[in-house]
Every structure is written in structure tokens, then in C-alpha cells.
Design a protein around this motif. Structure first.
Motif, short mmCIF file in Angstrom:
data_model
loop_
_atom_site.label_atom_id
_atom_site.label_comp_id
_atom_site.label_asym_id
_atom_site.label_seq_id
_atom_site.Cartn_x
_atom_site.Cartn_y
_atom_site.Cartn_z
N ASP A 115 3.14 2.86 11.63
CA ASP A 115 2.74 4.27 11.67
C ASP A 115 3.91 5.17 12.07
O ASP A 115 4.09 6.27 11.53
CB ASP A 115 1.58 4.47 12.65
CG ASP A 115 0.29 3.85 12.15
OD1 ASP A 115 0.21 3.52 10.94
OD2 ASP A 115 -0.65 3.69 12.97
N VAL A 118 6.31 5.54 9.10
CA VAL A 118 5.74 6.45 8.10
C VAL A 118 5.81 7.89 8.58
O VAL A 118 6.19 8.79 7.82
CB VAL A 118 4.29 6.04 7.77
CG1 VAL A 118 3.60 7.11 6.93
CG2 VAL A 118 4.26 4.70 7.04
N ASP A 119 5.48 8.11 9.84
CA ASP A 119 5.54 9.47 10.40
C ASP A 119 6.95 10.05 10.34
O ASP A 119 7.12 11.27 10.23
CB ASP A 119 5.06 9.47 11.85
CG ASP A 119 3.55 9.26 11.98
OD1 ASP A 119 2.85 9.40 10.94
OD2 ASP A 119 3.08 8.95 13.08
N HIS A 123 9.01 5.01 3.61
CA HIS A 123 8.01 4.11 3.04
C HIS A 123 8.21 2.75 3.71
O HIS A 123 9.35 2.35 3.98
CB HIS A 123 8.19 3.98 1.53
CG HIS A 123 7.10 3.18 0.88
ND1 HIS A 123 5.95 3.76 0.37
CD2 HIS A 123 6.97 1.84 0.67
CE1 HIS A 123 5.17 2.82 -0.12
NE2 HIS A 123 5.76 1.63 0.05
N LEU A 157 -5.52 -2.31 6.97
CA LEU A 157 -4.94 -1.79 5.74
C LEU A 157 -6.04 -1.53 4.72
O LEU A 157 -7.15 -2.05 4.85
CB LEU A 157 -3.93 -2.81 5.19
CG LEU A 157 -2.75 -3.09 6.12
CD1 LEU A 157 -1.97 -4.30 5.62
CD2 LEU A 157 -1.84 -1.88 6.24
N PRO A 158 -5.76 -0.71 3.69
CA PRO A 158 -4.47 -0.12 3.32
C PRO A 158 -4.15 1.14 4.12
O PRO A 158 -5.03 1.72 4.75
CB PRO A 158 -4.65 0.21 1.84
CG PRO A 158 -6.12 0.51 1.71
CD PRO A 158 -6.80 -0.44 2.68
N LYS A 159 -2.89 1.54 4.07
CA LYS A 159 -2.41 2.77 4.65
C LYS A 159 -1.52 3.48 3.64
O LYS A 159 -0.83 2.82 2.84
CB LYS A 159 -1.58 2.50 5.92
CG LYS A 159 -2.37 2.04 7.14
CD LYS A 159 -1.42 1.71 8.29
CE LYS A 159 -2.15 1.32 9.56
NZ LYS A 159 -2.72 2.48 10.25
N ASP A 160 -1.51 4.78 3.69
CA ASP A 160 -0.65 5.55 2.80
C ASP A 160 0.82 5.25 3.13
O ASP A 160 1.19 5.11 4.31
CB ASP A 160 -0.90 7.05 2.96
CG ASP A 160 -2.26 7.47 2.41
OD1 ASP A 160 -2.82 6.73 1.56
OD2 ASP A 160 -2.77 8.53 2.83
N HIS A 161 1.63 5.15 2.09
CA HIS A 161 3.07 4.94 2.20
C HIS A 161 3.41 3.59 2.83
O HIS A 161 4.49 3.42 3.41
CB HIS A 161 3.73 6.07 3.00
CG HIS A 161 3.38 7.43 2.50
ND1 HIS A 161 3.78 7.89 1.26
CD2 HIS A 161 2.63 8.43 3.06
CE1 HIS A 161 3.30 9.12 1.08
NE2 HIS A 161 2.61 9.46 2.14
N THR A 163 3.35 -0.61 1.86
CA THR A 163 3.16 -1.70 0.91
C THR A 163 3.06 -2.99 1.70
O THR A 163 4.03 -3.38 2.38
CB THR A 163 4.33 -1.79 -0.08
OG1 THR A 163 4.42 -0.57 -0.83
CG2 THR A 163 4.15 -2.97 -1.04
#
Length: 273
Positions: A115, A118-119, A123, A157-161, A163
Motif C-alpha cells: 500500500d 502504491v501510495d 506499480h 487481493l486484488p488491489k489497484d496498481h 500485480t
């Protein structure tokens, strides 16, 4: 004339990539002739560079033997200070081999690291380790913990950005031909397969490279035929007893080691163009 709406999406192009983790990400088991290690993250960086028309820069901060805390602490801080477009995160494998561990805390730490990255605009490739438990002493015990950790991660999961690359669930990767002499670390073929898993998840083509041991094209390879079996005295003397000794004395195989690529450096693809 083709319909643009039906064309396959282009793979994401990342100009900068930083890998953090332990021996799995450092590349232990994929030794080159000069004694250095390569590994899956290096192969991912090379394929990213091949897929791009612009230079790609890469750093690998992973150090063998590291527990999760310094990975998601100092390593992650150093990685994010470089403002990379792509970060790969792996860790927890050494933690689940300790006598006491909280699987929930390990999963929480990994999630916070993802997190945060991503913040900060990256990616994230969250890569689980491969499953070595068919080939090591106390494998069933370790496998139980590994399955619990894998499930704890999947449930978040999933989470944005993000993989997620579930190498733990890759049943073929668990087989002996993909592992090195110590049966705890992947061999060249195993690292090549993990790289392929990561690149497939990102939608990036695999760049063919010679394996460290045979010169064959990746991901071909086989287990070393002279590797000692896990139940022999030779295996315990060469691998298990030194590992136990480090645990008893609080030492690590990564003590006094520095990252192999500490700063973002251009990926050299000149020999493969």
C-alpha cells in the motif's frame, strides 16, 4: 482496417524498476561464472528493457537471509526514495522458518508495504516465493505455514496498481529440476520460470537469455545431478548444520553483504539486440 477497440492492449512500459527481498530476489542459486548471482528479478529487468524503446533503469536491494522487517523497512524506504515506476516485493520466507511466527503479522506487513509503494506512485509486483517443501527437511511443517501465508495474501487481493504473482501455487515450479543443490533456493531454470511468471502477469514478452549453468535458452534447465539427497550425511553437513548454526548464534548468510545493485542503473541490452 483493424478495429482499434479490438486490438490487444499494449504491455505497461516501466522506465525504472527496483526489486526488494531476500535470497529469492537477490538470485541465490542462479550463480554466474564469475561467482555473482543473477536471478529472476534481473531477468525481468532485462525483458522490460527489451520491450522498451527507451532506456530502463534497475536496482536490486535484496539481500539473502533477510527477515521481512528489514525488507519492508530499510529496503523499501531506499527503494521508494528512487521513485521507481515499478517495485517488486517479496519476503516472509525466512520468517516462516523461525520457531515462532505470526502469519497474520507477516501478511499485514506485506500489505502495508504494498500500500505504501502504491501510495508513493509505484506499480507493485507482489511475488510469492516458490514452494521448496518437497525437497527439504521438515518440509511438511514449513508447507503448512507457507500455505497459510499464501492464503492470507490472496484474501487481501486484488488491489489497484498491484500485480500478484503466485509462485507458491505453481505446482511445476515445486519440482526438483527447478531447484539448486541445496534444495532451498531455486536454480537457473527456477529463476527463469519465476521471471516468466512475472512477465506473463505484466504482459511483457520474455527476452531469451542463456542460463547460468548450461548456456541453453531460458527456461530450459535441470537439477544438478550430483546434488546430495536431503537425507544423507553429506546434505546435512553441507547445508542443514550451517543453517542451524546461524540460527543458534543469531547470524545470517547476508551479514555484512551489500545490495548487488544499490542504485538505479541502466540495463545493458547491447549484447542481445
Amino acid at each position: 482496417m483493424s478495429n482499434p477497440a479490438s486490438a490487444p492492449p499494449s504491455p505497461p512500459l516501466f522506465a525504472s524498476y527496483v526489486a526488494i527481498g531476500d535470497s529469492f530476489t537477490e538470485g541465490v542459486g542462479d550463480e554466474l561464472a564469475d561467482g555473482t548471482v543473477r536471478g529472476w528479478a534481473d531477468l525481468v529487468a532485462l525483458s522490460l528493457a527489451f520491450a522498451s524503446t527507451a532506456p530502463v533503469h534497475y536496482a536490486n536491494l535484496a539481500i539473502r537471509g533477510r527477515l521481512l522487517a528489514p525488507i519492508v523497512g530499510g529496503q523499501l524506504d531506499a527503494a521508494l526514495a528512487m521513485t521507481p515506476e515499478l517495485v517488486s516485493i517479496n519476503g516472509g520466507g525466512n520468517d516462516i522458518m523461525r520457531p515462532r511466527v505470526s502469519i497474520a503479522q507477516v501478511a499485514d506487513s506485506l500489505e502495508r508495504a504494498v500500500d505504501l509503494a502504491v501510495d508513493r506512485g509505484s506499480h507493485v509486483v507482489l511475488a510469492s516465493g516458490a514452494n521448496p517443501t518437497k525437497h527439504i527437511p521438515l518440509g511438511a511443517f514449513v508447507e503448512g505455514r507457507g500455505e497459510r501465508l499464501a492464503e492470507a495474501i490472496r484474501s487481501r487481493l486484488p488491489k489497484d496498481h498491484v500485480t500478484f504473482v503466485d509462485n507458491w501455487a505453481d505446482a511445476e515450479l515445486a519440482e526438483a529440476p527447478f531447484w539448486s543443490r541445496d534444495r532451498l533456493h531455486l536454480g537457473p531454470a527456477g529463476h527463469a520460470r519465476v521471471a516468466s511468471n512475472v512477465l506473463a502477469a505484466l504482459g511483457v514478452p520474455v527476452a531469451a537469455t542463456p542460463t547460468a549453468s548450461t548456456g541453453a535458452q531460458s527456461p530450459a534447465g535441470s537439477a544438478e545431478p550430483d546434488a546430495p539427497r536431503q537425507r544423507t550425511a553429506a546434505y546435512w553437513r553441507e547445508y542443514v548444520l550451517p543453517w542451524i548454526g546461524r540460527r543458534v548464534t543469531g547470524r545470517s548468510s547476508g551479514d555484512d553483504r551489500e545490495p548487488k545493485i544499490a542504485t538505479l542503473s541502466p540495463v545493458d541490452v547491447s549484447e542481445r539486440r
